[in-house]
Design a protein around this motif. Structure first.
Motif, PDB file in Angstrom:
ATOM      1  N   VAL A   4     -14.151 -16.334   4.046  1.00 27.58           N
ATOM      2  CA  VAL A   4     -14.755 -15.013   3.882  1.00 27.58           C
ATOM      3  C   VAL A   4     -15.793 -14.829   4.981  1.00 27.58           C
ATOM      4  CG1 VAL A   4     -16.151 -13.552   2.383  1.00 27.58           C
ATOM      5  CG2 VAL A   4     -14.385 -14.988   1.396  1.00 27.58           C
ATOM      6  N   CYS A   5     -15.770 -13.680   5.630  1.00 23.76           N
ATOM      7  CA  CYS A   5     -16.761 -13.367   6.657  1.00 23.76           C
ATOM      8  C   CYS A   5     -18.128 -13.232   5.988  1.00 23.76           C
ATOM      9  CB  CYS A   5     -16.384 -12.085   7.378  1.00 23.76           C
ATOM     10  SG  CYS A   5     -17.607 -11.554   8.599  1.00 23.76           S
ATOM     11  N   GLU A   6     -19.126 -13.886   6.546  1.00 24.76           N
ATOM     12  CA  GLU A   6     -20.455 -13.881   5.942  1.00 24.76           C
ATOM     13  C   GLU A   6     -21.242 -12.618   6.267  1.00 24.76           C
ATOM     14  OE1 GLU A   6     -22.418 -17.540   6.830  1.00 24.76           O
ATOM     15  OE2 GLU A   6     -20.807 -18.739   5.946  1.00 24.76           O
ATOM     16  N   LEU A   7     -20.731 -11.768   7.169  1.00 27.22           N
ATOM     17  CA  LEU A   7     -21.424 -10.523   7.484  1.00 27.22           C
ATOM     18  C   LEU A   7     -20.827  -9.322   6.764  1.00 27.22           C
ATOM     19  CD1 LEU A   7     -22.116 -10.908  11.299  1.00 27.22           C
ATOM     20  CD2 LEU A   7     -23.693 -11.195   9.402  1.00 27.22           C
ATOM     21  N   CYS A   8     -19.509  -9.166   6.837  1.00 28.80           N
ATOM     22  CA  CYS A   8     -18.895  -7.969   6.254  1.00 28.80           C
ATOM     23  C   CYS A   8     -18.190  -8.254   4.935  1.00 28.80           C
ATOM     24  CB  CYS A   8     -17.916  -7.337   7.238  1.00 28.80           C
ATOM     25  SG  CYS A   8     -16.466  -8.334   7.588  1.00 28.80           S
ATOM     26  N   GLY A   9     -17.935  -9.519   4.604  1.00 28.07           N
ATOM     27  CA  GLY A   9     -17.291  -9.857   3.342  1.00 28.07           C
ATOM     28  C   GLY A   9     -15.777  -9.786   3.370  1.00 28.07           C
ATOM     29  N   LYS A  10     -15.198  -9.660   4.555  1.00 28.68           N
ATOM     30  CA  LYS A  10     -13.735  -9.599   4.659  1.00 28.68           C
ATOM     31  C   LYS A  10     -13.136 -10.939   4.236  1.00 28.68           C
ATOM     32  CE  LYS A  10     -11.879  -7.752   8.310  1.00 28.68           C
ATOM     33  NZ  LYS A  10     -11.406  -7.577   9.695  1.00 28.68           N
ATOM     34  N   GLY A  11     -12.106 -10.885   3.389  1.00 26.49           N
ATOM     35  CA  GLY A  11     -11.494 -12.099   2.873  1.00 26.49           C
ATOM     36  C   GLY A  11      -9.979 -12.038   2.956  1.00 26.49           C
ATOM     37  N   PRO A  12      -9.295 -12.985   2.323  1.00 32.06           N
ATOM     38  CA  PRO A  12      -7.835 -12.997   2.343  1.00 32.06           C
ATOM     39  C   PRO A  12      -7.240 -11.785   1.627  1.00 32.06           C
ATOM     40  CG  PRO A  12      -8.701 -15.106   1.602  1.00 32.06           C
ATOM     41  CD  PRO A  12      -9.851 -14.168   1.661  1.00 32.06           C
ATOM     42  N   VAL A  13      -6.071 -11.362   2.112  1.00 28.24           N
ATOM     43  CA  VAL A  13      -5.359 -10.232   1.545  1.00 28.24           C
ATOM     44  C   VAL A  13      -3.960 -10.711   1.167  1.00 28.24           C
ATOM     45  CG1 VAL A  13      -4.471  -7.918   1.993  1.00 28.24           C
ATOM     46  CG2 VAL A  13      -6.634  -8.621   2.987  1.00 28.24           C
ATOM     47  N   VAL A  14      -3.471 -10.305  -0.016  1.00 30.49           N
ATOM     48  CA  VAL A  14      -2.126 -10.656  -0.456  1.00 30.49           C
ATOM     49  C   VAL A  14      -1.187  -9.514  -0.102  1.00 30.49           C
ATOM     50  CG1 VAL A  14      -0.685 -11.216  -2.434  1.00 30.49           C
ATOM     51  CG2 VAL A  14      -3.016 -12.063  -2.328  1.00 30.49           C
ATOM     52  N   VAL A  15      -0.110  -9.841   0.622  1.00 27.60           N
ATOM     53  CA  VAL A  15       0.863  -8.835   1.050  1.00 27.60           C
ATOM     54  C   VAL A  15       2.264  -9.306   0.667  1.00 27.60           C
ATOM     55  CG1 VAL A  15      -0.529  -7.975   2.964  1.00 27.60           C
ATOM     56  CG2 VAL A  15       1.058  -9.841   3.341  1.00 27.60           C
ATOM     57  N   ASN A  16       3.213  -8.391   0.681  1.00 28.59           N
ATOM     58  CA  ASN A  16       4.605  -8.726   0.416  1.00 28.59           C
ATOM     59  C   ASN A  16       5.332  -8.972   1.729  1.00 28.59           C
ATOM     60  OD1 ASN A  16       4.598  -8.573  -2.376  1.00 28.59           O
ATOM     61  ND2 ASN A  16       4.953  -6.372  -2.370  1.00 28.59           N
ATOM     62  N   SER A  17       6.048 -10.093   1.812  1.00 29.39           N
ATOM     63  CA  SER A  17       6.907 -10.395   2.938  1.00 29.39           C
ATOM     64  C   SER A  17       8.328 -10.044   2.531  1.00 29.39           C
ATOM     65  CB  SER A  17       6.801 -11.876   3.299  1.00 29.39           C
ATOM     66  OG  SER A  17       7.718 -12.202   4.306  1.00 29.39           O
ATOM     67  N   VAL A  18       8.915  -9.042   3.194  1.00 26.40           N
ATOM     68  CA  VAL A  18      10.234  -8.535   2.816  1.00 26.40           C
ATOM     69  C   VAL A  18      11.275  -9.115   3.774  1.00 26.40           C
ATOM     70  CG1 VAL A  18      11.625  -6.466   2.471  1.00 26.40           C
ATOM     71  CG2 VAL A  18       9.192  -6.427   1.942  1.00 26.40           C
ATOM     72  N   ILE A  19      12.298  -9.760   3.216  1.00 30.39           N
ATOM     73  CA  ILE A  19      13.393 -10.319   4.000  1.00 30.39           C
ATOM     74  C   ILE A  19      14.588  -9.374   3.883  1.00 30.39           C
ATOM     75  CG2 ILE A  19      14.871 -12.336   4.344  1.00 30.39           C
ATOM     76  CD1 ILE A  19      11.878 -12.885   4.687  1.00 30.39           C
ATOM     77  N   ARG A  20      15.137  -8.977   5.038  1.00 26.78           N
ATOM     78  CA  ARG A  20      16.260  -8.042   5.046  1.00 26.78           C
ATOM     79  C   ARG A  20      17.404  -8.627   5.855  1.00 26.78           C
ATOM     80  NH1 ARG A  20      11.826  -4.279   5.747  1.00 26.78           N
ATOM     81  NH2 ARG A  20      11.695  -2.929   3.933  1.00 26.78           N
ATOM     82  N   ARG A  21      18.619  -8.156   5.540  1.00 31.79           N
ATOM     83  CA  ARG A  21      19.787  -8.550   6.328  1.00 31.79           C
ATOM     84  C   ARG A  21      20.617  -7.311   6.593  1.00 31.79           C
ATOM     85  NH1 ARG A  21      24.704  -9.190   3.724  1.00 31.79           N
ATOM     86  NH2 ARG A  21      24.647  -8.782   1.496  1.00 31.79           N
ATOM     87  N   GLY A  22      21.541  -7.413   7.504  1.00 32.78           N
ATOM     88  CA  GLY A  22      22.419  -6.288   7.831  1.00 32.78           C
ATOM     89  C   GLY A  22      21.985  -5.581   9.093  1.00 32.78           C
ATOM     90  N   LYS A  23      22.770  -4.602   9.454  1.00 32.94           N
ATOM     91  CA  LYS A  23      22.535  -3.830  10.673  1.00 32.94           C
ATOM     92  C   LYS A  23      22.065  -2.432  10.299  1.00 32.94           C
ATOM     93  CE  LYS A  23      24.890  -3.091  15.050  1.00 32.94           C
ATOM     94  NZ  LYS A  23      26.156  -3.251  15.768  1.00 32.94           N
ATOM     95  N   ALA A  24      21.094  -1.910  11.010  1.00 36.37           N
ATOM     96  CA  ALA A  24      20.531  -0.593  10.707  1.00 36.37           C
ATOM     97  C   ALA A  24      21.566   0.510  10.911  1.00 36.37           C
ATOM     98  CB  ALA A  24      19.318  -0.336  11.591  1.00 36.37           C
ATOM     99  N   LYS A  25      21.410   1.587  10.157  1.00 37.90           N
ATOM    100  CA  LYS A  25      22.356   2.707  10.258  1.00 37.90           C
ATOM    101  C   LYS A  25      22.355   3.325  11.651  1.00 37.90           C
ATOM    102  CE  LYS A  25      22.742   4.261   5.515  1.00 37.90           C
ATOM    103  NZ  LYS A  25      22.638   5.388   4.590  1.00 37.90           N
ATOM    104  N   LYS A  26      21.188   3.417  12.271  1.00 42.48           N
ATOM    105  CA  LYS A  26      21.119   4.037  13.591  1.00 42.48           C
ATOM    106  C   LYS A  26      21.818   3.204  14.660  1.00 42.48           C
ATOM    107  CE  LYS A  26      16.700   2.178  15.107  1.00 42.48           C
ATOM    108  NZ  LYS A  26      15.375   2.510  15.598  1.00 42.48           N
ATOM    109  N   ASP A  27      22.034   1.908  14.374  1.00 39.81           N
ATOM    110  CA  ASP A  27      22.751   1.042  15.301  1.00 39.81           C
ATOM    111  C   ASP A  27      24.234   0.937  14.966  1.00 39.81           C
ATOM    112  OD1 ASP A  27      20.431   0.508  16.700  1.00 39.81           O
ATOM    113  OD2 ASP A  27      19.936  -1.246  15.479  1.00 39.81           O
ATOM    114  N   GLY A  28      24.705   1.726  13.984  1.00 43.34           N
ATOM    115  CA  GLY A  28      26.111   1.742  13.645  1.00 43.34           C
ATOM    116  C   GLY A  28      26.477   0.898  12.440  1.00 43.34           C
ATOM    117  N   GLY A  29      25.488   0.391  11.717  1.00 46.68           N
ATOM    118  CA  GLY A  29      25.770  -0.426  10.552  1.00 46.68           C
ATOM    119  C   GLY A  29      25.760   0.391   9.272  1.00 46.68           C
ATOM    120  N   VAL A  30      25.809  -0.296   8.145  1.00 46.92           N
ATOM    121  CA  VAL A  30      25.807   0.388   6.852  1.00 46.92           C
ATOM    122  C   VAL A  30      24.415   0.426   6.237  1.00 46.92           C
ATOM    123  CG1 VAL A  30      28.213  -0.136   6.363  1.00 46.92           C
ATOM    124  CG2 VAL A  30      26.434  -1.728   5.652  1.00 46.92           C
TER     125      VAL A  30
END
Length: 73
Positions: A4-30
């Motif tokens: 934790v930052c001792e000046l501003c109090g900024k600490g760890p943040v919990v986020v979601n890590s999203v795993i994806r597969r496949g090809k994007a529609k704009k690249d010709g995939g589904v």
């Protein structure tokens, strides 16, 4: 307190890590499919800084955003 930052109090943040597969529609995939979501922690970039105030010296753990700004001076 650790990670934790001792000046501003900024600490760890919990986020979601999203795993994806496949090809994007704009690249010709589904379209990209989500195959998994896991929680991860993002930690602040803390650095040890020694400050001198008169006769006393302080050792602080400060995030780089506070270090760059004039907040520490």
């Amino acid at each position: 307190m650790a990670k934790v930052c001792e000046l501003c109090g900024k600490g760890p943040v919990v986020v979601n890590s999203v795993i994806r597969r496949g090809k994007a529609k704009k690249d010709g995939g589904v379209g990209r499919k989500t195959t998994g979501i896991t929680k991860t922690r993002q930690l602040p970039n803390l650095q040890r800084v020694t400050l001198r105030r008169g006769e006393a010296t302080l050792r602080l753990r400060v995030c780089t955003k506070c270090l760059k700004s004039a907040h520490t001076l």
